[in-house]
Design a protein around this motif. Structure first.
Motif, short mmCIF file in Angstrom:
data_model
loop_
_atom_site.label_atom_id
_atom_site.label_comp_id
_atom_site.label_asym_id
_atom_site.label_seq_id
_atom_site.Cartn_x
_atom_site.Cartn_y
_atom_site.Cartn_z
N ALA A 240 8.29 -7.74 -7.41
CA ALA A 240 8.77 -6.41 -7.76
C ALA A 240 10.27 -6.24 -7.51
CB ALA A 240 7.97 -5.32 -7.03
N TYR B 85 12.76 1.23 -11.56
CA TYR B 85 12.73 2.57 -10.97
C TYR B 85 14.03 2.93 -10.24
CZ TYR B 85 7.91 1.37 -11.93
OH TYR B 85 6.77 0.94 -12.57
N ARG C 219 3.85 4.79 -7.13
CA ARG C 219 4.34 3.80 -6.16
C ARG C 219 4.59 4.47 -4.81
NH1 ARG C 219 10.56 2.36 -6.50
NH2 ARG C 219 10.47 4.60 -6.14
N SER D 287 2.82 3.81 -1.30
CA SER D 287 3.69 3.30 -0.25
C SER D 287 3.72 4.25 0.96
CB SER D 287 5.08 3.12 -0.87
OG SER D 287 6.02 2.87 0.09
N SER E 212 9.68 -1.82 -3.74
CA SER E 212 9.31 -2.17 -5.12
C SER E 212 10.34 -1.55 -6.07
CB SER E 212 7.92 -1.64 -5.43
OG SER E 212 7.70 -1.68 -6.83
N TYR F 280 4.44 -2.94 -11.88
CA TYR F 280 3.34 -2.06 -11.42
C TYR F 280 2.99 -2.35 -9.96
CZ TYR F 280 1.75 -1.42 -16.39
OH TYR F 280 1.62 -1.13 -17.71
N LEU G 103 3.54 -3.32 -5.65
CA LEU G 103 4.30 -3.34 -4.40
C LEU G 103 3.63 -4.32 -3.46
CD1 LEU G 103 2.78 -1.57 -2.02
CD2 LEU G 103 3.82 0.34 -3.18
N PHE H 97 -0.06 -0.31 -8.30
CA PHE H 97 -0.06 1.15 -8.11
C PHE H 97 -0.20 1.94 -9.41
CE2 PHE H 97 4.51 -0.18 -7.83
CZ PHE H 97 4.96 0.40 -9.01
N SER H 98 -0.39 1.26 -10.56
CA SER H 98 -0.51 2.02 -11.81
C SER H 98 -1.95 2.53 -11.96
CB SER H 98 -0.10 1.15 -13.00
OG SER H 98 -0.90 -0.01 -13.06
#
Ligand code: PMP
Length: 398
Positions: free
Chosen positions: A183, A216, A305, A309, A322, A326, A328, A376-377
């Motif tokens: 990531a 991101y 995310r 997290s 990350s 998608y 972490l 995390f998606s």
């Protein structure tokens, strides 16, 4: 190679390169997730389909337009749309008809590029952790992998480590940016190190950039092709599945200077020949959208995310930052868990009901064993259930 023990020469023997490949870790962990009815934060796909207008476009096109073989290198409207998209978003100057080849997913683009551009005995520099398809593809082309080992927490690429992987036989560098599973989004400083090595050694760079839109915190993706000396020697690979959160579509592409693109188009002609016309049309429509279209899903993923997290940090876990994709990473050692990643992943799915991916599975040698990958998606309730179960997994190792 005339040895009669050579399995390639045995009647009825299957391909030894594929036979030697283990079952993919995604398969293994998803199988266990089903068996133990676990929350699946392992395999990387969104649990909500993206881009409803792109899907509606495809549905209409399925009924209104031709469903017969499109031209092998792709519909012209999509090849032009890919070139136009990268002109607007990444400042690249690509010619659709001669420099873009449409493939059945980035996977096929990678396979076509390795088949077309490598000869037996060539060496390919690749970075560990590596996407699982790279090794069998390189080996099926008769080529030999040379590894650059990256490690947490920063996964930095240094000129010394890169240089050590080159030999006079090096023909290609295969690079993934943003990098799955770490990531990390590599920027100019490290892209320059790779570009300079490619120019110095006169090799081709295949850059797997399928995660290019999923970066991101106001980051921008920089294509390796844009670095000095790289325009004529780079193959840039993309995936509509990732851009529109429709991973099952398997529409991808390879972009490269005409001689490289022509060679890749030839390999593609014998691998799948072409790709579903309706999906190609819908992707061309979607790629024409502007930043206002791509920003909200990206923000949504960043929010997911942060939810995962923050929840895990509150449970005492150490998380690596990350920057894209998608995924972490959960740092087991820094979280006070002494088990290695495989042990943690096995016990987490069987005893705490949550599936994760051990990052050591992304190494061919000398693996990093202290981190696991989480996807995390997912819907908020899936993430929240995942956090709760990971907290339970943590207690197993107290
Ligand atoms: N390369 C990387 C680094 C990926 O993560 C993936 C998908 N997980 C692919 C390629 C495959 O893309 P596609 O589904 O378009 O074949």
């Amino acid at each position: 190679m005339l040895d009669s023990d050579d399995p390639l020469r045995k009647k009825n023997a299957f391909n030894p390169i594929l036979a030697a490949q283990p079952r993919t870790i995604f398969d293994v962990m998803s199988g266990l997730a089903r068996e133990y009815e676990a929350v699946n934060l392992g395999q990387g796909f969104p649990d909500v389909d993206g881009s409803p207008d792109v899907r509606e476009f495809a549905a209409r096109s399925l009924m209104q337009d031709s469903n017969q073989y499109p031209p092998s290198p792709g519909l012209l409207e999509l090849r032009e749309a890919v070139a136009d998209h990268y002109r607007r978003f990444q400042g690249l100057d690509l010619d659709g008809p001669s420099e873009v080849v449409i493939t059945s997913g980035a996977t096929e683009a990678l396979m076509a590029a390795t088949m077309a551009l490598l000869q037996p005995g060539d060496e390919v520099v690749i970075f560990q952790p590596l996407y699982d398809a790279y090794l069998p593809m390189i080996r099926l082309a008769g080529a030999v992998p040379r590894y650059v080992r990256l490690q947490p927490p920063e996964w930095r690429i240094t000129p010394e480590a890169l240089e050590a992987a080159f030999t006079p036989k090096t023909r290609m560098v295969l690079f993934n940016n943003p990098l799955n599973p770490s990531a990390v989004v590599y920027h100019e400083e490290e892209l320059r190190i790779i570009a300079e090595a490619c120019v110095r050694h006169d090799v081709i760079a295949v850059c797997d950039e399928v995660w290019e839109h999923l970066v991101y915190d106001n980051r921008r993706h920089t294509p390796l092709m844009a670095m000095p000396g790289m325009r004529e020697r780079s193959v840039k690979i993309g995936s509509a599945g990732k851009i529109f959160s429709l991973t099952g579509w398997k529409v991808g592409w390879a972009c490269a200077a005409p001689p490289l693109a022509a060679a890749i188009a030839k390999a593609h002609a014998f691998l799948t020949f072409t790709t579903s016309p309706n999906l190609q049309r819908a992707v061309a429509y979607g790629l024409g959208k502007d930043e206002a279209y791509f920003a909200p899903p990206r923000l949504g993923f960043a929010r997911s995310r942060d939810r995962l997290s923050d929840g895990l940090k509150a449970e005492g876990f150490a998380i690596l930052p990350s920057q894209g994709t998608y995924f972490l990473l959960l740092d087991l050692a820094a979280s006070g868990i002494e088990a290695d990643d495989q042990t943690f992943a096995q016990r987490a799915v069987k005893e705490a009901g949550v599936a994760v991916i051990p990052v050591s599975a992304f190494y061919a040698e000398d693996p990093v064993k202290s981190v696991v990958r989480l996807c995390f998606s997912k819907k908020d309730e899936t993430l929240d259930a995942g956090i709760e179960r990971l907290a339970k997994a943590r207690r197993l190792f107290a």
